[in-house]
Design an enzyme around this catalytic site. Structure first.
Site, PDB file in Angstrom:
ATOM      1  N   LYS A 125     -14.481 -47.083 -38.764  1.00 39.95           N
ATOM      2  CA  LYS A 125     -14.979 -46.618 -39.932  1.00 39.95           C
ATOM      3  C   LYS A 125     -16.108 -46.435 -40.437  1.00 39.95           C
ATOM      4  O   LYS A 125     -17.048 -46.030 -41.354  1.00 39.95           O
ATOM      5  CB  LYS A 125     -14.457 -47.440 -41.174  1.00 39.95           C
ATOM      6  CG  LYS A 125     -12.840 -46.945 -41.248  1.00 39.95           C
ATOM      7  CD  LYS A 125     -11.879 -46.835 -42.685  1.00 39.95           C
ATOM      8  CE  LYS A 125     -10.816 -46.035 -43.116  1.00 39.95           C
ATOM      9  NZ  LYS A 125     -10.443 -46.892 -44.608  1.00 39.95           N
ATOM     10  N   LYS A 127      -4.629 -40.344 -33.764  1.00 45.32           N
ATOM     11  CA  LYS A 127      -4.072 -40.406 -35.039  1.00 45.32           C
ATOM     12  C   LYS A 127      -3.522 -38.548 -36.186  1.00 45.32           C
ATOM     13  O   LYS A 127      -4.591 -38.656 -35.962  1.00 45.32           O
ATOM     14  CB  LYS A 127      -4.151 -41.621 -35.888  1.00 45.32           C
ATOM     15  CG  LYS A 127      -3.159 -41.842 -36.272  1.00 45.32           C
ATOM     16  CD  LYS A 127      -3.405 -43.471 -36.838  1.00 45.32           C
ATOM     17  CE  LYS A 127      -2.657 -43.500 -38.468  1.00 45.32           C
ATOM     18  NZ  LYS A 127      -3.444 -44.598 -39.343  1.00 45.32           N
ATOM     19  N   LYS A 136      -6.364 -36.798 -42.306  1.00 45.82           N
ATOM     20  CA  LYS A 136      -6.936 -36.000 -42.945  1.00 45.82           C
ATOM     21  C   LYS A 136      -8.257 -36.157 -42.888  1.00 45.82           C
ATOM     22  O   LYS A 136      -8.717 -34.747 -43.483  1.00 45.82           O
ATOM     23  CB  LYS A 136      -5.962 -36.145 -44.625  1.00 45.82           C
ATOM     24  CG  LYS A 136      -6.524 -37.483 -45.149  1.00 45.82           C
ATOM     25  CD  LYS A 136      -5.820 -37.921 -46.268  1.00 45.82           C
ATOM     26  CE  LYS A 136      -4.852 -39.938 -46.700  1.00 45.82           C
ATOM     27  NZ  LYS A 136      -3.995 -40.177 -47.234  1.00 45.82           N
TER      28      LYS A 136
END
Ligand code: TRP
Length: 334
Positions: free
Chosen positions: A114, A198, A201
């Site tokens: 991240k 994956k 969103k």
């Protein structure tokens, strides 16, 4: 001595929930309600470790609650609330920041993903995010935590933190060591555009995912356009595993039609992808569009959703305050 089983899980309120959340988390949450007491938390404090626009955050929290309800989480059976409403999460997180070790956090792979290449610019919150997650779980002394495979490492950290607390303060078994409940079949629903990523969103193309609020038309188009290949569907799992997009479609098909992967593959092997896609789209439309309609209906009465959160907060707070009282005492806080 058998301790009471208690489930805790958290979902981040960051925009629309999609098929990955539905198959990987929400459906599992619903069935767990039948066997155990469950607490389902909309983790807004986790969300703000990456900047969120305030109005969007408020909306996303309500939208996540609506998605919980629309998939069948029952607020009379389970506790549904938002994390920031119970201040014990932040308080326990601080105490656990002092238990957890820098070396442990440095091993967290999700932070590395991240934070990207410029770690100096990531928020401190993002770095200590796993300690807050441990606080969420331990605040309720939860014993079972349904999570996706990507959260397994964070859960192991929660266990390490619980164990160190129990050792440091000489209170064996004070915090139960939480066990992950990772769905066996479908730990990962992958992107429809790239079977190695994956479903998410944050992926730019909306064609990469099926959102719970998609219309029948959108679902059909997205499945039709989903990446596959020009061969026929393979007849064995080994070949299928070398085709991540095909594997993903068959995986979703098996999950949604409630048959195992072998059986799904048996049924589809040798067929054209268009055959699988047509069947899959029909099944998805049947299952997902009623959920989307219910979400929209629930969102038209925000006051009702806020009331549900308020009730959940009260119930969660009672457990949290009782546990925090004992935690403060163990640590020596007056
Ligand atoms: N980190 C989890 C995720 O991104 C969300 C989460 C926060 C969570 N606190 C939790 C999950 C506690 C389980 C238990 O999916």
């Amino acid at each position: 001595m058998s301790k009471k089983k208690l489930v805790f899980s958290g979902v981040q309120p960051t925009g629309n929930l999609h098929l990955g959340n539905y198959l990987g988390a929400l459906k599992n949450f619903v069935s767990l309600q039948k066997e155990m007491s469950c607490i389902y938390c909309v983790v807004d404090l986790h969300a703000i470790t990456i900047f969120q626009k305030p109005d969007q955050l408020r909306n996303s929290v309500l939208e996540t609650v609506a998605s919980f309800l629309a998939t069948g989480i029952d607020p009379n059976k389970s506790i549904i609330f938002n994390q920031s409403a119970v201040s014990g999460h932040a308080e326990l997180a601080w105490i656990l920041n002092c238990i957890s070790r820098i070396g442990w956090l440095n091993r967290m792979t999700q932070f590395k993903d991240k934070a990207g290449s410029d770690k100096e610019k990531a928020s401190v919150g993002l770095y200590i995010y796993p300690n807050l997650m441990a606080a969420d779980i331990l605040l309720y002394k939860a014993t079972h935590v349904p999570v996706g495979a990507d959260q397994k490492q964070h859960l192991e950290l929660s266990r390490d933190i619980a164990q160190k607390f129990n050792n440091d303060f000489n209170c064996k078994d004070f915090f139960p060591l939480p066990e992950p409940l990772i769905p066996k079949n479908i730990s990962r629903v992958m992107s429809l555009r790239d079977g190695t990523k994956k479903m998410s969103k944050s992926e730019e193309s909306d064609y990469s995912r099926i959102n719970l609020k998609d219309s029948a038309d959108e679902i059909s188009k997205k499945i039709k356009k989903a990446k596959s290949d020009s061969d026929q569907i393979p007849d064995n799992l080994k070949d299928l595993e070398n085709k991540p997009e095909a594997l993903n479609l068959i995986n979703i098909y098996s999950e949604i039609s409630k048959i195992n992967l072998d059986k799904a593959l048996n049924e589809m092997s040798g067929k054209e992808y268009s055959f699988l896609k047509k069947k899959l789209a029909d099944l998805l439309i049947n299952e997902i569009t009623p959920v989307g309609k219910e979400i929209n209906k629930l969102l038209s009465d925000k006051g009702n959703l806020e009331k549900i959160l308020e009730k959940g907060k009260e119930k969660a707070n009672i457990i949290a305050e009782e546990n925090l009282k004992n935690i403060r005492e163990k640590v020596g806080l007056i």
